[in-house]
Design an enzyme around this catalytic site. Structure first.
Site, PDB file in Angstrom:
ATOM      1  N   GLU A 156     -32.764  -9.490  26.391  1.00  0.00           N
ATOM      2  CA  GLU A 156     -31.844  -8.902  25.413  1.00  0.00           C
ATOM      3  C   GLU A 156     -32.448  -8.778  24.010  1.00  0.00           C
ATOM      4  O   GLU A 156     -31.950  -9.392  23.048  1.00  0.00           O
ATOM      5  CB  GLU A 156     -30.554  -9.719  25.356  1.00  0.00           C
ATOM      6  CG  GLU A 156     -29.816  -9.742  26.680  1.00  0.00           C
ATOM      7  CD  GLU A 156     -28.496 -10.516  26.621  1.00  0.00           C
ATOM      8  OE1 GLU A 156     -28.185 -11.121  25.576  1.00  0.00           O
ATOM      9  OE2 GLU A 156     -27.772 -10.511  27.625  1.00  0.00           O
ATOM     10  N   GLU A 209     -27.864 -10.346  34.574  1.00  0.00           N
ATOM     11  CA  GLU A 209     -26.778 -11.216  34.107  1.00  0.00           C
ATOM     12  C   GLU A 209     -25.458 -10.487  34.274  1.00  0.00           C
ATOM     13  O   GLU A 209     -25.361  -9.280  34.007  1.00  0.00           O
ATOM     14  CB  GLU A 209     -26.899 -11.569  32.618  1.00  0.00           C
ATOM     15  CG  GLU A 209     -27.982 -12.543  32.295  1.00  0.00           C
ATOM     16  CD  GLU A 209     -27.993 -12.944  30.817  1.00  0.00           C
ATOM     17  OE1 GLU A 209     -26.932 -12.892  30.154  1.00  0.00           O
ATOM     18  OE2 GLU A 209     -29.081 -13.306  30.340  1.00  0.00           O
TER      19      GLU A 209
HETATM   20  O1  IFM Z   1     -25.520 -17.055  27.360  1.00  0.00           O
HETATM   21  C1  IFM Z   1     -25.881 -15.726  27.121  1.00  0.00           C
HETATM   22  C2  IFM Z   1     -27.305 -15.476  27.553  1.00  0.00           C
HETATM   23  O2  IFM Z   1     -28.193 -16.354  26.957  1.00  0.00           O
HETATM   24  C3  IFM Z   1     -27.711 -14.077  27.192  1.00  0.00           C
HETATM   25  N1  IFM Z   1     -26.750 -13.107  27.671  1.00  0.00           N
HETATM   26  C4  IFM Z   1     -25.362 -13.356  27.428  1.00  0.00           C
HETATM   27  C5  IFM Z   1     -24.981 -14.769  27.845  1.00  0.00           C
HETATM   28  C6  IFM Z   1     -23.493 -15.029  27.546  1.00  0.00           C
HETATM   29  O3  IFM Z   1     -23.252 -14.872  26.183  1.00  0.00           O
END
Ligand code: IFM
Length: 454
Positions: free
Chosen positions: A167, A357
């Site tokens: 990210e 994710e």
């Molecule tokens: O916990 C985070 C992760 O580190 C990166 N993406 C979003 C998740 C939830 O906020």
């Protein structure tokens, strides 16, 4: 009743975590301080003053955590490597004790039949590099490639695919533009070089990994952008936001150019940071990426700004949908929309996708009988997996799904106050309690593996 999905038979099921969010052991075996150690120690920076000093103590309890993964029947586990464990100051020779930890972790995963999918950078930059400018400094990209080389040389024989960055959008905006994450800089648009230097670091590291015959992915946080109305002003604002959040990261990777950021008064050189040849390094030769990691949580609704002169967009509420404990809107079909939109936008330039994710925070705690019933998470996951199935049915090539997260963990500026895990963690005793969603996900994987996928 197990959830039935029409996905390819070789579809890969996984779960994700990140080093600072779970490992703890911040002073052990030669690990140096990261920007998150320093930021979290600042009074008021993190809710309730929580830090990742112990987190889930995964550094010492990784065997127990792998047993939980094995219990789920995971194909893959996405974790991140803490750069400051490998090079305490972000440069120079490798710290052998740090490498040895990931050696043990990788071996134990393979022993459990789980393919390791490491991320090289999930926001825990060595503080010494931040002191030299962090991702605002071009040199950090070159240091990142050196670090990638050290880790690939040690683990690459057992790790077939790597994620370079997690990210970069969130890291740039929260860390460098708004200052609500480490390193806590509030530079607004002057943060843009942090986007370019992360991407340059990706490109340089990708070359190192590919030279060694490894596959390369990047995990981007992507969002469908919904204009608040179809007025020209709202449409233009939505386009500007899409350019910043999504295209700033996918266009250079997949098309070899930056999107038009003129709505921000920014030229193609992103504040003077782009040098000749950089875009070629970012996009890499041939298809530069073997896979695009997509982190999806929710869509974003965008309106024209109320006042001229500031940013060219304003975020608007998404109404009439459920919310997670974090307050994020729950829009499962946004995942289908995002995936189909990526295919339409990038066509043949889009590599296979892995959902790296997806998940939600729920305020779940054990009941009187000690069990944790997180039906809201099950509903969330089921809805998003249906949307993923719909995208696959519409022809999008999705190869795997890694839920966020295996364990409740350190949720950055929220400390331990947002629980995203399939497994509940009591942060006082470190007791792990699999939630109902754990049993549900295990069943889903088993049913799929037993041949219900196509
Ligand atoms: O916990 C985070 C992760 O580190 C990166 N993406 C979003 C998740 C939830 O906020």
């Amino acid at each position: 009743m197990p959830h039935r999905l029409d996905l390819p038979a070789d579809f890969r099921w996984g779960a994700s975590t990140a080093a600072y969010q779970i490992e703890g052991a911040v002073d052990e075996d030669g690990r140096g301080p990261s920007v998150w150690d320093v930021f979290a120690a600042r009074p008021g920076a993190v809710r309730d003053g929580h830090t990742g000093r112990v987190a889930c103590d995964h550094y010492h309890r990784y065997a127990e955590d792998i047993a939980l993964m094995r219990g789920l029947g995971l194909d893959g586990y996405r974790f991140s490597i803490a750069w400051p464990r490998i090079q305490a100051t972000g440069s120079g020779p490798a710290n052998q004790a740090g490498l040895a930890f990931y050696d043990r972790l990788v071996d134990a995963l393979l022993e459990a039949g789980i393919t390791p999918l490491p991320t090289l950078f999930h926001w825990d930059l060595p503080q010494a590099l931040e002191d030299g400018g962090g991702w605002l400094a071009r040199d950090t990209a070159y240091r990142f490639a050196e670090y990638a080389e050290i880790v690939a040389d040690r683990l690459g024989d057992r790790v077939p695919a790597w994620i370079t960055l997690n990210e970069p959008f969130v890291h740039m905006v929260f860390g460098y533009a708004l200052g609500i994450h480490a390193p806590g800089r509030a530079l607004m648009l002057d943060a843009l070089p942090a986007a370019h230097h992360q991407l340059l670091g990706h490109g340089l590291a990708a070359a190192v990994l590919r030279e060694r015959g490894r596959e390369v992915l990047i995990a981007n946080n992507l969002t469908p952008v919904w204009p608040a109305s179809d007025t020209p002003a709202d449409l233009a604002a939505a386009e500007a936001y899409d350019a910043l959040h999504n295209r700033l990261f996918t266009d250079p990777l997949l098309l070899g150019r930056y999107p038009d950021l003129s709505a921000y008064g920014v030229g193609e050189d992103l504040g003077g940071s782009v040098r000749p040849g950089d875009l070629g390094l970012i996009a890499g030769p041939g298809p530069g990426l073997d896979g695009l990691g997509v982190n999806y949580y929710n869509p974003t609704r965008i309106a024209a700004p109320a006042e001229p002169g500031g940013l060219p967009f304003a975020e608007a509420e998404i109404e009439g949908v459920p919310r997670t404990a974090f307050g994020w809107p729950v829009v499962p079909d946004g995942l289908r929309e995002l995936l189909v939109g990526l295919r339409e936008r990038y066509g043949a330039a889009l590599p296979p996708i892995t959902i790296t994710e997806n998940g939600c925070s729920v305020a779940d705690e054990p009941g009187p009988d000690g069990t944790v019933h997180d039906q809201r998470r099950i509903d969330y996951l089921a809805g998003h997996l249906d949307a993923l199935g719909a995208a696959v049915a519409q022809g999008v090539d999705v190869r795997g799904y890694f839920t966020w997260s295996l364990l409740d963990n350190y949720e950055w500026a929220e400390g331990f106050n947002q629980r995203f895990g399939l497994v509940h963690v009591d942060f006082t005793t470190q007791r792990r309690t699999p939630k109902s969603s754990y049993a549900w996900y295990r069943e889903l994987i088993a049913v799929h593996r037993a041949g219900q996928g196509r």
